[in-house]
Enzyme design. Sequence first.
Site, PDB file in Angstrom:
ATOM      1  N   ASP A   1       1.220  -1.314  -0.204  1.00 60.39           N
ATOM      2  CA  ASP A   1       0.299   0.021  -0.249  1.00 60.39           C
ATOM      3  C   ASP A   1       0.409   1.009   0.015  1.00 60.39           C
ATOM      4  O   ASP A   1       0.272   2.152  -0.263  1.00 60.39           O
ATOM      5  CB  ASP A   1      -0.547  -0.217   0.777  1.00 60.39           C
ATOM      6  CG  ASP A   1       0.238  -0.229   2.511  1.00 60.39           C
ATOM      7  OD1 ASP A   1       0.846  -0.215   2.328  1.00 60.39           O
ATOM      8  OD2 ASP A   1      -0.777   0.586   3.303  1.00 60.39           O
ATOM      9  N   GLU A   2       1.835   1.418   0.264  1.00 57.77           N
ATOM     10  CA  GLU A   2       3.161   2.530   0.112  1.00 57.77           C
ATOM     11  C   GLU A   2       3.008   3.102  -1.496  1.00 57.77           C
ATOM     12  O   GLU A   2       3.643   4.121  -1.307  1.00 57.77           O
ATOM     13  CB  GLU A   2       5.002   1.986   0.774  1.00 57.77           C
ATOM     14  CG  GLU A   2       4.486   1.185   2.175  1.00 57.77           C
ATOM     15  CD  GLU A   2       5.215   1.341   3.131  1.00 57.77           C
ATOM     16  OE1 GLU A   2       6.647   1.853   2.706  1.00 57.77           O
ATOM     17  OE2 GLU A   2       5.512   0.135   4.200  1.00 57.77           O
TER      18      GLU A   2
ATOM     19  N   TYR B   1      11.952   2.776  -1.680  1.00 53.11           N
ATOM     20  CA  TYR B   1      11.386   1.489  -1.400  1.00 53.11           C
ATOM     21  C   TYR B   1       9.990   1.707  -2.512  1.00 53.11           C
ATOM     22  O   TYR B   1      10.019   0.898  -3.256  1.00 53.11           O
ATOM     23  CB  TYR B   1      10.833   0.970  -0.396  1.00 53.11           C
ATOM     24  CG  TYR B   1      10.383  -0.649  -0.465  1.00 53.11           C
ATOM     25  CD1 TYR B   1      10.340  -1.562  -0.613  1.00 53.11           C
ATOM     26  CD2 TYR B   1       9.319  -0.296   0.968  1.00 53.11           C
ATOM     27  CE1 TYR B   1       9.826  -2.410  -0.557  1.00 53.11           C
ATOM     28  CE2 TYR B   1       8.399  -0.972   0.611  1.00 53.11           C
ATOM     29  CZ  TYR B   1       8.023  -2.195   0.216  1.00 53.11           C
ATOM     30  OH  TYR B   1       7.025  -3.093  -0.017  1.00 53.11           O
TER      31      TYR B   1
ATOM     32  N   LYS C   1       8.143  -0.347  -6.221  1.00 53.03           N
ATOM     33  CA  LYS C   1       7.145  -0.902  -5.744  1.00 53.03           C
ATOM     34  C   LYS C   1       6.087  -1.061  -7.154  1.00 53.03           C
ATOM     35  O   LYS C   1       5.766  -0.907  -7.418  1.00 53.03           O
ATOM     36  CB  LYS C   1       7.015  -1.167  -4.463  1.00 53.03           C
ATOM     37  CG  LYS C   1       7.342  -2.273  -3.984  1.00 53.03           C
ATOM     38  CD  LYS C   1       7.888  -3.869  -4.187  1.00 53.03           C
ATOM     39  CE  LYS C   1       6.819  -4.451  -3.987  1.00 53.03           C
ATOM     40  NZ  LYS C   1       6.835  -5.833  -4.189  1.00 53.03           N
TER      41      LYS C   1
HETATM   42  P1  NAD Z   1      11.595  -9.912   3.141  1.00 54.97           P
HETATM   43  O1  NAD Z   1      12.514  -9.387   2.780  1.00 54.97           O
HETATM   44  O2  NAD Z   1      10.969 -10.556   4.029  1.00 54.97           O
HETATM   45  O3  NAD Z   1      11.819 -11.130   1.782  1.00 54.97           O
HETATM   46  C1  NAD Z   1      12.039 -11.399   0.608  1.00 54.97           C
HETATM   47  C2  NAD Z   1      12.447 -12.296  -0.321  1.00 54.97           C
HETATM   48  O4  NAD Z   1      12.897 -12.008  -1.394  1.00 54.97           O
HETATM   49  C3  NAD Z   1      13.621 -13.196   1.084  1.00 54.97           C
HETATM   50  O5  NAD Z   1      13.678 -14.457   0.831  1.00 54.97           O
HETATM   51  C4  NAD Z   1      14.726 -12.699   0.277  1.00 54.97           C
HETATM   52  O6  NAD Z   1      16.024 -13.523   0.090  1.00 54.97           O
HETATM   53  C5  NAD Z   1      13.763 -12.902  -1.447  1.00 54.97           C
HETATM   54  N1  NAD Z   1      14.659 -11.750  -3.306  1.00 54.97           N
HETATM   55  C6  NAD Z   1      15.559 -11.079  -2.268  1.00 54.97           C
HETATM   56  N2  NAD Z   1      15.877 -10.313  -3.134  1.00 54.97           N
HETATM   57  C7  NAD Z   1      16.010 -11.596  -4.665  1.00 54.97           C
HETATM   58  C8  NAD Z   1      16.228 -12.082  -5.654  1.00 54.97           C
HETATM   59  N3  NAD Z   1      17.577 -11.340  -6.692  1.00 54.97           N
HETATM   60  N4  NAD Z   1      15.863 -12.929  -6.373  1.00 54.97           N
HETATM   61  C9  NAD Z   1      15.169 -13.899  -5.407  1.00 54.97           C
HETATM   62  N5  NAD Z   1      14.820 -14.010  -4.014  1.00 54.97           N
HETATM   63  C10 NAD Z   1      14.958 -12.104  -3.960  1.00 54.97           C
HETATM   64  O7  NAD Z   1       9.991  -9.429   2.207  1.00 54.97           O
HETATM   65  P2  NAD Z   1       8.428  -9.744   2.581  1.00 54.97           P
HETATM   66  O8  NAD Z   1       8.128  -8.385   4.071  1.00 54.97           O
HETATM   67  O9  NAD Z   1       8.153 -11.485   3.184  1.00 54.97           O
HETATM   68  O10 NAD Z   1       8.191  -9.045   1.783  1.00 54.97           O
HETATM   69  C11 NAD Z   1       7.502 -10.336   0.521  1.00 54.97           C
HETATM   70  C12 NAD Z   1       6.643  -8.965  -0.415  1.00 54.97           C
HETATM   71  O11 NAD Z   1       5.633  -8.573  -0.199  1.00 54.97           O
HETATM   72  C13 NAD Z   1       7.753  -8.442  -0.773  1.00 54.97           C
HETATM   73  O12 NAD Z   1       7.713  -7.589  -2.592  1.00 54.97           O
HETATM   74  C14 NAD Z   1       7.366  -6.717  -0.635  1.00 54.97           C
HETATM   75  O13 NAD Z   1       7.725  -5.662  -0.964  1.00 54.97           O
HETATM   76  C15 NAD Z   1       5.829  -7.129  -0.048  1.00 54.97           C
HETATM   77  N6  NAD Z   1       5.175  -6.699   1.107  1.00 54.97           N
HETATM   78  C16 NAD Z   1       5.551  -6.534   2.008  1.00 54.97           C
HETATM   79  C17 NAD Z   1       4.747  -6.308   3.370  1.00 54.97           C
HETATM   80  C18 NAD Z   1       5.365  -6.308   4.598  1.00 54.97           C
HETATM   81  O14 NAD Z   1       4.961  -5.459   5.409  1.00 54.97           O
HETATM   82  N7  NAD Z   1       5.959  -7.138   4.593  1.00 54.97           N
HETATM   83  C19 NAD Z   1       3.756  -5.423   3.161  1.00 54.97           C
HETATM   84  C20 NAD Z   1       2.696  -5.340   1.433  1.00 54.97           C
HETATM   85  C21 NAD Z   1       3.313  -5.798   0.672  1.00 54.97           C
HETATM   86  P1  TYD Z   2       8.087  -0.942   9.267  1.00 57.11           P
HETATM   87  O1  TYD Z   2       8.433  -2.099  10.049  1.00 57.11           O
HETATM   88  O2  TYD Z   2       9.992  -0.372   9.116  1.00 57.11           O
HETATM   89  O3  TYD Z   2       7.748  -0.377   8.404  1.00 57.11           O
HETATM   90  P2  TYD Z   2       6.984   0.581   7.422  1.00 57.11           P
HETATM   91  O4  TYD Z   2       8.186   1.477   7.378  1.00 57.11           O
HETATM   92  O5  TYD Z   2       6.784  -0.307   5.540  1.00 57.11           O
HETATM   93  O6  TYD Z   2       5.953   0.893   7.841  1.00 57.11           O
HETATM   94  O7  TYD Z   2       8.169  -0.015  10.426  1.00 57.11           O
HETATM   95  C1  TYD Z   2       7.626   0.953  11.147  1.00 57.11           C
HETATM   96  C2  TYD Z   2       6.698   1.910  11.766  1.00 57.11           C
HETATM   97  O8  TYD Z   2       7.228   2.248  12.917  1.00 57.11           O
HETATM   98  C3  TYD Z   2       7.131   3.008  10.814  1.00 57.11           C
HETATM   99  O9  TYD Z   2       6.013   4.845  11.040  1.00 57.11           O
HETATM  100  C4  TYD Z   2       8.958   3.882  11.100  1.00 57.11           C
HETATM  101  C5  TYD Z   2       8.321   3.140  12.180  1.00 57.11           C
HETATM  102  N1  TYD Z   2       9.751   2.665  12.951  1.00 57.11           N
HETATM  103  C6  TYD Z   2      10.163   3.298  14.208  1.00 57.11           C
HETATM  104  O10 TYD Z   2       9.702   4.279  14.994  1.00 57.11           O
HETATM  105  N2  TYD Z   2      11.138   2.883  14.696  1.00 57.11           N
HETATM  106  C7  TYD Z   2      12.009   1.758  13.872  1.00 57.11           C
HETATM  107  O11 TYD Z   2      13.326   1.408  14.410  1.00 57.11           O
HETATM  108  C8  TYD Z   2      11.921   0.732  12.847  1.00 57.11           C
HETATM  109  C9  TYD Z   2      12.037  -0.276  12.320  1.00 57.11           C
HETATM  110  C10 TYD Z   2      10.768   1.240  12.428  1.00 57.11           C
END
Ligand code: NAD
Ligand code: TYD
Length: 353
Positions: free
Chosen positions: A132-133, A156, A160
Amino acid sequence: MQKNILITGGAGFIGSHLVRHMLQSYPDYHIINMDLLTYAGNLENLKDVEDKPNYTFVKADICDAAAVQAIFEKYQIDSVIHLAAESHVDRSISNPLEFVTTNVIGTVTLLNVAKSQWKGRDDVRFYHVSTDEVYGSVYDGEFFLETTPYDPQSPYSASKASSDHFVRAYGNTYKLPFVISNCSNNYGSFQFPEKLIPLFISNIVNEKPLPVYGQGINVRDWLWVVDHARAIDVIFHKGKNGETYNIGGKNEWRNIDLIRVMCRIMDQKLNRPEGSAEKLITYVTDRAGHDLRYAIDPTKLENELGWEPSLQFEEGLEKTIDWYLANQAWVSRVQSGDYQKYYAAQYGERLGS
Ligand code: NAD
Ligand code: TYD
């Protein structure tokens, strides 16, 4: 129906939950998990399912066209669920180019191979898992809809947004069947302890400062990772080609309020006097360009595809804390390697150490 599904990034946080969910829900599908195993990817996340006969892991880079093509040919891939990415905003601020490489070039590399391998087939699907970012920040009382214009504010989210645009462009130009979902912040087990919730759990355990950016008033909309995996399943099977679906649990928290709840639960779990964890709260220099508020309106997904979250936040948060407390060895292992260097660079100056 046999499906050969390529899940990229399946060793990461959300990817590992999705791989597990798909293996358990669809024994007839062959799940091919392709992951480069960067600092964020860890095969230990999938220990409980790695012996399933319908599971294959391949270590490869999504930017390596030859490797991706070989996987498509060898496993007769007919669907892609693409999650591999660099995913941490703070890292994107220090190293934006890495995010362009993985998130943009990697996605376009996958799209190119899918286009050439599938050659106009309409029984295939490219599913891009996004955030959603891409919509930027919203004021109080407003919500991200699927029609909200893109307004990414961090390297980031810009990467995306760019990859979302490329997926849509391939749909329009080459008629590649695709679907995109944009989800809010996830929390749960196996999240790398650089993101807010697992980092703060780990710091509380170790009685280290809790670095709250700015005044802690930024708002995030939290969803349990398993509910995200369930939503991806529903969208993958029932979503319409060319559509976008927002995923969120209507669960907004100001960072500081969420942190205080975590502190209270952690004091209880660790048998420490009330207020111990809160004493660790340290306000530090804000994140550059810090988005103030994210909030998803998931009505389309709920009404059209019948998805809803399965877990209340308080229960999910407690489950997550329990998991991290029971899996401190996992935390230590993923925090070895370059993590200490990252932590010092990210927080050293902010915390005056
Ligand atoms: P993560 O960082 O935990 O995992 C990313 C994975 O991608 C890792 O296993 C890493 O080894 C792999 N990877 C990185 N570069 C690569 C490459 N070049 N080739 C193959 N594999 C590679 O991320 P996540 O939090 O699990 O997020 C997964 C997806 O969901 C991402 O696309 C992210 O943008 C999206 N997303 C995440 C969140 C969240 O809150 N974490 C929310 C919405 C969407
Ligand atoms: P994060 O987990 O990095 O997710 P995103 O930036 O993708 O939303 O951060 C969640 C919220 O917490 C964000 O507003 C930034 C804040 N934050 C801190 O205040 N301290 C920290 O050390 C981190 C990692 C995040």
